[in-house]
Design an enzyme around this catalytic site. Structure first.
Site, PDB file in Angstrom:
ATOM      1  N   LYS A   1     -33.779  60.316  71.814  1.00 30.99           N
ATOM      2  CA  LYS A   1     -33.815  61.684  71.080  1.00 30.99           C
ATOM      3  C   LYS A   1     -34.159  62.732  71.708  1.00 30.99           C
ATOM      4  O   LYS A   1     -35.094  62.590  72.784  1.00 30.99           O
ATOM      5  CB  LYS A   1     -34.707  61.457  69.796  1.00 30.99           C
ATOM      6  CG  LYS A   1     -34.162  62.474  68.440  1.00 30.99           C
ATOM      7  CD  LYS A   1     -33.135  61.877  67.700  1.00 30.99           C
ATOM      8  CE  LYS A   1     -32.932  62.614  66.611  1.00 30.99           C
ATOM      9  NZ  LYS A   1     -31.836  62.106  65.698  1.00 30.99           N
TER      10      LYS A   1
ATOM     11  N   VAL B   1     -26.370  67.589  54.981  1.00 32.15           N
ATOM     12  CA  VAL B   1     -26.181  66.492  54.476  1.00 32.15           C
ATOM     13  C   VAL B   1     -26.458  66.411  53.003  1.00 32.15           C
ATOM     14  O   VAL B   1     -25.599  65.850  51.907  1.00 32.15           O
ATOM     15  CB  VAL B   1     -26.850  65.150  55.034  1.00 32.15           C
ATOM     16  CG1 VAL B   1     -26.690  63.817  53.931  1.00 32.15           C
ATOM     17  CG2 VAL B   1     -26.532  65.071  56.482  1.00 32.15           C
TER      18      VAL B   1
END
Length: 379
Positions: free
Chosen positions: A90, A194
């Site tokens: 990440k 989302v």
């Protein structure tokens, strides 16, 4: 001087202790653009590390480091659970995405990504956009999650949201013996890229929604959607979402929101959402289990976006992405059943499955034995 050296040594040991479970952590600093970023590579057993880069105004360096370490470890498990041949990593950029972005900053970040020579592939996450990574891709080929016009797979929030819907259907099947989502009440925390798509689909299916978001434009948009189709949406303040009477809680915002205080307030039968790292700690999976609340491990629920960006590296193929995203339904069901069979939490069941895959693949599909090209094609 001796005291200063001792303090410096202690600080160094603290950092190495904190990152001991990771293969590599890179601190990126470019004063000319204001870039301050951290890249954390957790594990490359399954292949080169893959994970998005988020931009957030962290209060301090420790907060940013803690976040990137936690998120990158989660990516290792997410890749293993999704059965893709990539490891976990990440990136985080320290800054306010509303005021601190510039094309030059993302080109500088692209240069740091390129310096890792294919150990790390990255793209969008919270606070960043596909257009940001079009800039980064000018400096490195190790970028994914870019627009279709630039050879990418497009908006990764689409398959992520679809994966949440499949997870909700699997949960309904397990709890009620019927995967139908209509007629039930869902408490949705966060109407971002989302969460909004999930809310839209649930409304169209005839579900009842209770939602919260700090973005009033998103609230207005979902209300307009409900009005247009005569749907049912109630709005609550941020902290009120935990105490809503609903069938399923759907967290789609920040992580760490399931803790001692919030779990005590929950009045739902299940938690199924897209937010990363929803549990404050693994112990909170046990607390949910003891309270009789079914928890769908977030790194399986939200894997649709990961599936798409990984697929992009082989040449974008929407049909292939949809096929693998559909598999989330069965994965969630299998985790529920295994949890019940072994009398363990769903998190433990999911983690065991991922650890087993990592162990099986150790030495078989390592990044260093793979072709060094940034793009692969199926034979």
């Amino acid at each position: 001087m001796k005291q200063q050296l001792d303090q410096s040594s202690e600080m160094t040991m603290d950092i190495f202790g904190k990152i001991s479970g990771h293969e590599q952590v890179v601190f990126c600093n470019d004063p000319s653009t204001g870039l301050q970023a951290i890249i954390a590579i957790h594990n490359t057993t399954l292949g080169p590390a893959l994970g998005g880069t988020r931009m957030y105004p962290y209060a301090n360096l420790d907060e940013a480091l803690d976040d990137v370490l936690r998120l990158s470890e989660g990516m290792t498990y997410k890749c293993a659970a999704a059965d893709i041949d990539f490891g976990g990593a990440k990136g985080v950029i320290i800054g306010d995405p509303k005021t601190d972005k510039s094309p030059a900053l993302f080109r500088a970040y692209g240069q740091f990504v390129d310096s890792l020579n294919g150990r790390f592939f990255t793209g969008t996450d919270m606070g960043t956009t596909m257009e940001d990574f079009v800039q980064a891709s000018k400096e490195t080929p190790f970028i994914n999650g870019i627009p279709v016009e630039f050879g990418g797979g497009g908006d990764s929030s689409v398959p992520t949201a679809q994966g949440v819907i499949y997870s909700l259907k699997a949960t309904a099947e397990y709890l009620y013996g019927d995967e139908t989502l209509s007629g039930k009440t869902y408490a949705i925390q966060g109407l971002g890229k989302v969460g909004f798509k999930v809310a839209e689909q649930l409304l169209e299916m005839g579900a009842h929604l209770v939602v919260t978001d700090i973005n009033q434009d998103a609230i207005a948009a979902i209300q307009a959607k409900a009005l247009a189709i005569q749907g049912n949406v109630a709005i609550v303040e941020s902290e009120e979402i935990y105490g809503v009477d609903a069938d399923i809680f759907i967290p789609c915002a920040m992580g760490g929101i399931l803790n001692d205080e919030t779990i005590e307030k929950l009045k739902v039968r299940a938690v199924v959402g897209s937010a990363n790292n929803q549990l404050k700690s693994d112990l909170h999976a046990k607390l949910l289990h003891e309270k009789g609340i079914l928890y769908a491990p977030d790194y399986i629920v939200n894997a649709g976006g990961l599936i798409q960006v990984a697929d992009e590296l082989y040449g974008a193929n929407k049909a292939r992405v949809l096929m693998k995203t559909k598999a989330i339904y069965q994965s969630i069901l299998d985790i529920y059943k295994q949890s019940e069979l072994d009398a363990i939490t769903t998190l433990e069941a999911a983690n065991r499955k991922c650890q087993q895959r990592l162990e099986e693949q150790r030495g078989r599909n390592n990044f260093y034995s793979r072709q060094k090209s940034p793009k692969w094609t199926f034979k």
